[in-house]
Each structure stands twice: as C-alpha cells, then as structure tokens.
Write a protein that holds these residues in place. Structure first.
Motif: not given
Length: 373
Positions: A346-358
């Motif tokens: 479960l990941e809810t932090r902004r930075e890892p999710i933005e990197r995943a989106i990229a």
C-alpha cells in the motif's frame, strides 16, 4: 398401585420444577451481585474515556449497563450480553460495537493465542505475521489482506491491543466489534479496550484521509466501487498526465492478488508487445535476464518475459531502467490495452506514485517506428 405411581411421578416433576426455579433464582441473584460490583467500575471507565454511563433493567428484567462514547472521532457503544446457559448459570459477555470507515474493505480479527476458539462465528481470512515479535508471539491476527493488515496495525495500535488482551476485535465491512467473556470488572482494562477499538476503527478514516490528500496533490479525483476502474469496496484516483488518463488504484492485483497500489495508463499496442517485468525473489542467486545486456541493476533485480524481448528491451531505455531499479515495484505488466505498475504494497506517498506515473507513461507512449498509437 397405579394411582400411587402417578402421584409419585407428579411429585417428582414438581420437585424438579422447584429445584429448577430455585437454581434460576440463585443464578439471577449471583448475576445481580456481579452487576452491582461491576456498576461502579463501568462508571469509572466511562469517566476515564469521557463517555456517558447509563444503567437500568433490560427487556427481560435483567440489570443492564451501557457506555456511549466518542473516542478518536469514532462513536462506540459498550454494553453486555446475558446468556442463560442452563438453570444454574448466567454468563455475561462484555461487548464494544461501532461503525468503522473501511474504504479498503479489510476483514481483520485479532485475539490472544490462548483464546483458541474465537467468538463471533466463522471468519474467512488467513493468519498473518505482522512482523512485531511481541504481537506475533502473543496474538492471532487474521486478515483478508496481509499487506493491509500490517499497514493497519501501527505501533500505537499494537500497544493498545496488548493492553486489551482479553478482547477479540473484529473488523468486517464497516462493522467493528470487541468482545470478551465475562462482565468486565477492571475500569482501566475496559478503558484500554475502548481505546483499542477506537484506534482500529479510526485507522480506516486515516486511510481515507490520506487518499483524499493524495488525490488533491496529484490533481485527480477519487472514484469508489463498481462502474469505475476500482472494484467494489476499493478506490481509484483518476488524473490526466501529459494528455493521457492515469488510474492510481488501491486494491488487489487481480481477484486474489495482494492488496496494494497499482498505477495504470491506457495504450493501444499489438499482441506481440505484451511483456511482464517482475521482481525476482530475494532468495537464491540472481539469474541472467533475457533482456538487454548491460542493464545490470535491472537484470539482477528483475526478470523480463516478453513476446518480443528485443522490442521490450528497446523500450526500456537506460534512464528508464535506472528509474525502475530505484523505485523497485513488484511488477510492471504491459498488454494490448494498458501498462500497469504494481507496487506490491500500500503506497500513498506522492513522490513514489509520481515516479510510477512517469514510468508507465513512458512505457505506454507512442513511438514513430513502433506499434504504439
């Protein structure tokens, strides 16, 4: 002889009835005595948690007590069941109930190891090791999602559970219950159980709050339930990234996979462009990946399986390989319709999710010479 025999039978039945009535009366007196002793204890527990105490006769004339309290922004009711098991025994069960915010649909049950038979009926979930030796050694934790259970049971919550060890806590759908056998006779223990139940219920509220904050930071919107990219009881954040719709889902990988965070971007590609990049198990020596030579960090950590390995390796450029190796997702799956990155937790932090989106956006982007469009 026959009338005498009938008289003996009637006299015996009357004697048994008197014994039965006397036993019930004695049991009721004993129960009322326990209630009179416990009443000031419950009053003190209500004062400790800032709740309201009420007392009076129940539906069947049994003495009843109830505490209404709002703890951790969760409304809870504390009361007790009375079980008339037989003529001579009256059993109490102390019970805490409330409604929990549960956006993940987690099913969770926690009780002490010594309570071999859990109360509350069957519970479909598997046993989980939380990773806390003190909790795992003394308690049984069953959950529908081990990943989510470990996230749910924070260190403060584990400490609260240890202080309320005699209670079995169950979270199912949006219903929270905490039950112990007997009428609680310790004000501090009852207050601890109330706090533990409130923390379990409030954890779901914390998750919902984190998801709302994340959606706002990403500039997206939250969708729930059926008819969306999320399955029923799960949550998706939809947003636009460089002209493409991105879905950040919080749920299971497939129908039976682990609960976690997935980032998905739609694409249109040929069937030959299917690929799976999956993290290798930590045990055992690393094997060479069938991908491009020289991508040491990625090939040591991941195995690439693709219908067209050369095309997938070309898509995985040097910068992209470094990003994937640094982020360490559980898997990246590309099919004809989309590219999906699976965190595995479960990941809810902004930075890892933005990197995943990229990463998924780059893998789904069209190429002048490629089949993507």
């Amino acid at each position: 002889m026959e009338p005498l025999f009938v008289l003996m039978i009637v006299t015996g039945i009357a004697g048994l009835a008197r014994c039965f009535a006397q036993a019930r009366q004695d049991a009721r007196r004993a129960a009322e005595a326990r209630w009179r002793i416990a009443r000031p204890v419950w009053q003190r527990a209500a004062a400790l948690v800032g709740g309201e105490f009420r007392s009076g006769p129940g539906q069947w004339g049994d003495p009843r007590m109830q505490i209404s309290v709002v703890c951790e922004n969760v409304a809870l009711i504390v009361d007790h069941d009375v079980e008339h098991g037989d003529a001579s025994v009256v059993r109490y069960n102390t019970r805490i109930t409330g409604t929990a915010r549960n956006p993940s649909g987690l099913r969770l049950r926690v009780h002490e190891q010594r309570l071999r038979r859990s109360s509350g009926g069957p519970f479909r979930a598997r046993q989980v090791d939380v990773g806390d030796p003190a909790l795992d050694g003394a308690f049984v934790v069953k959950a529908s999602s081990p990943t989510l259970a470990r996230w749910w049971l924070t260190p403060p919550l584990r400490e609260a559970l240890r202080a309320a060890a005699e209670y079995q806590l169950t979270l199912e759908s949006h219903r929270l219950t905490a039950v112990r056998a007997g009428l609680e006779g310790d004000a501090e223990k009852l207050a601890s159980a109330i706090r533990a139940a409130a923390l379990v219920a409030a954890r779901g509220r914390a998750l919902a709050k984190e998801l709302r904050a994340l959606a706002q930071e990403l500039g997206g919107r939250i969708l729930h339930g059926a008819g969306t990219a999320a399955t029923e009881g799960e949550t998706t954040i939809e947003l636009e990234h460089r002209g493409r719709m991105v879905a950040v889902g919080f749920g299971r990988e497939g129908k039976k996979g682990p609960f976690g965070t997935q980032v998905r971007v739609a694409r249109a590609a040929s069937p030959s462009e299917r690929f799976v990049l999956r993290r290798r198990p930590r045990r055992g020596p690393a094997r060479a990946a069938p991908g491009r030579a020289g991508d040491d960090a990625l090939s040591r950590a991941y195995a690439l399986c693709a219908d067209a390995p050369d095309r997938a390796a070309l898509r995985l450029g040097e910068e992209l390989r470094r990003e994937i190796a640094a982020l360490r997702p559980a898997a990246i799956v590309g099919d004809e319709a989309a590219v999906t990155l699976v965190f595995g937790h479960l990941e809810t932090r902004r930075e890892p999710i933005e990197r995943a989106i990229a990463i998924v956006s780059a893998l789904a982007a069209p190429e002048p010479r490629g089949p993507y469009r």
